[in-house]
Design an enzyme around this catalytic site. Sequence first.
Site, PDB file in Angstrom:
ATOM      1  N   GLU A   1       0.826  -1.206   0.000  1.00  0.00           N
ATOM      2  CA  GLU A   1       0.000   0.000   0.000  1.00  0.00           C
ATOM      3  C   GLU A   1       0.861   1.256   0.000  1.00  0.00           C
ATOM      4  OE1 GLU A   1      -2.611   2.637  -0.300  1.00  0.00           O
ATOM      5  OE2 GLU A   1      -3.423   0.607  -0.083  1.00  0.00           O
TER       6      GLU A   1
ATOM      7  N   ASP B   1       1.122   4.210  -2.951  1.00  0.00           N
ATOM      8  CA  ASP B   1       0.836   5.623  -2.711  1.00  0.00           C
ATOM      9  C   ASP B   1       1.956   6.523  -3.208  1.00  0.00           C
ATOM     10  OD1 ASP B   1      -1.536   4.921  -1.564  1.00  0.00           O
ATOM     11  OD2 ASP B   1      -0.948   5.310   0.493  1.00  0.00           O
TER      12      ASP B   1
ATOM     13  N   SER C   1      -7.268   2.949  -3.254  1.00  0.00           N
ATOM     14  CA  SER C   1      -5.940   3.279  -2.745  1.00  0.00           C
ATOM     15  C   SER C   1      -5.048   3.788  -3.864  1.00  0.00           C
ATOM     16  CB  SER C   1      -5.275   2.045  -2.135  1.00  0.00           C
ATOM     17  OG  SER C   1      -5.739   1.807  -0.839  1.00  0.00           O
TER      18      SER C   1
END
EC number: 3.4.14.10
Length: 621
Positions: free
Chosen positions: A307, A311, A534
């Site tokens: 994750e 990002d 996300s």
Amino acid sequence: MVVGIASLFVSALVATQAIATPIKARSPYAVKEKHLKPRAWRKLDKAPRDHLINLQIAVKQSNFEQLEKHLYEVSDPAHPRYGDHLSADDVTELIKPTDDSLDQIHEWLEENGIVPTAYSTAKDWIHVTLPVETIERLLDTEYHTFEHADGGRVVRTEGWSLPRHLHAHIDTIQPTTSFFRARAASVDSFVSPIWEAQDFSINGLAEKKMNDPEIAKVCNVSSVTPECFKTLYKTKGYKTQAADKNAIGFTNYLGEHPIRSDTEQFLQKYNPEAVSSARDFKQIVIANGPGDQPLTPAETEEGTSKEANLDVQAIAGISYSTPITSYSTGGSPPFIPDINTPTNTNEPYLVWVNYLLDQKSFPQVITTSYGDDEQTVPKSYATRVCQQFAQVGARGTSLLFSSGDNGVGRYGTCVSNDGKNTTMFLPSFPAGCPYVTTVGATKNFQPEVVAYRAAFTGPDGVTRGNYTSGSGFSNYFEAPGYQKEVVSKYVSDLKGKYDGLYNKKGRGYPDISAQGLYFAYFWNGTEGVISGTSASCPLTGGILSLVNDALIASGKRPLGFLNPWLYSVGYKGLTDITEGSGVGCGVDGFPATKGWDAVTGLGTPIFPELVKLAGGKLPHQ
């Protein structure tokens, strides 16, 4: 940069002393809050008596209504004060508690031998670190260990009390009844290229013939790259002009921390001019969160930091050379696991935003790719955290949150948490907070449609579940003024469909969308693809940061809290998405329609148009 728990709050004076005598109070105790455990949790044994909890007491803010008024004025392009964002001192002055509130709470603590360990800058949060047995006496409650279906454990209670005279002075105390888990809004990752054997048409992934040859040349549905994003959203060729005055940040929880070597590999392949970003982005560690380090063997085994890598790579891939800040937040205070409570019981979300508000400055855009079902948190907690976000917006920062990856709700979980097991859609938090901008996901290119992938079993024998852009209406927050008209129209156009399953008067989300299926990224030295809001959230943040760059270079102020501008002006700079729906809860879910809808919001960005509508100029203009 490392920030320990001692630095999170002002004037940590003396250590908390546990009480040995019964609780004292000048008024009888009465229940302040009850909140049943969510269905995914089961109650185990009583919590260990000596387990330490960093209790966060939310003191009623003196003038939040005035702060909200300021927030909307400085965020409304039709108001004379538009862009006149508040300073840290301005915000503190508006929300600091009254002397009466502080005096009465201090009296209660002092009567019981408790001295606060720390305060927030405005003193609207008081921290005390106490063992469970002391908190149980102080709040007239009983803590248990609760276990989630996935094995995680926390120490919580399903209700707590206060002396009656303190009810008006304390909004909430946590961790008590909150089961919020800060779940990452990303779904299955695969080694790239995706299995050759997969039939994309089965999952509706096949792209229709693209009319724009430039988009057709660089966009491939099986691995969507920065070159595709730049072309699709028309940022290609833009060079940042105000990197010394502009910044973007993103948050990490659950042990996540971006890996610089992976980001460097990603940028070397997809955005070579930005390779320095992998070395230069700032890493702020809060409350003993994970530091700036390579993956450990255990983290590699667990798949940690997919994750966080997504990002930072989504942002750096499109917004070079805007400075990037990564916030990695751990639990507070340092957590010592034991057989009953092997995971941290604290609330890092609250720790992060309170840390942020204690700073004199922070990035003009911050993205967060985490959330949970709204009903996992009590309304008092959601309201107070949302008010913290309003303070960030009033200071001129755009807060972006993912809408989630389960459409209107995950299959098999779409029931209420009120003890009645009422069938209902499951809104997400903080996606439903009215003071943040919530980002949904799209797929395909001409046209873009709602991001959706049906469940399937891959050649590896693993079954992957449904993925759909998060969609819905809050049960806690009403539709704010900036979106009341479009929400009312959308609900009316549904003509009764799904009546009883959602709150027709609730704050609708998302507000805006962007690509969120099969992002190219690197993790553990290997290229792969990953999906989820996300992905769409940091991508959108990167694009909006470029808008801020153009504004600042034109002598204008940054966008700040986006929504009043988006719904009144900015929507004209978005591509409306009209195909697909928020599949979930065993139904098709809310449909994408012309205008705002509860699955793609107002649409996807057209960078030059957004700059123009915001009053900025591009270099060639």
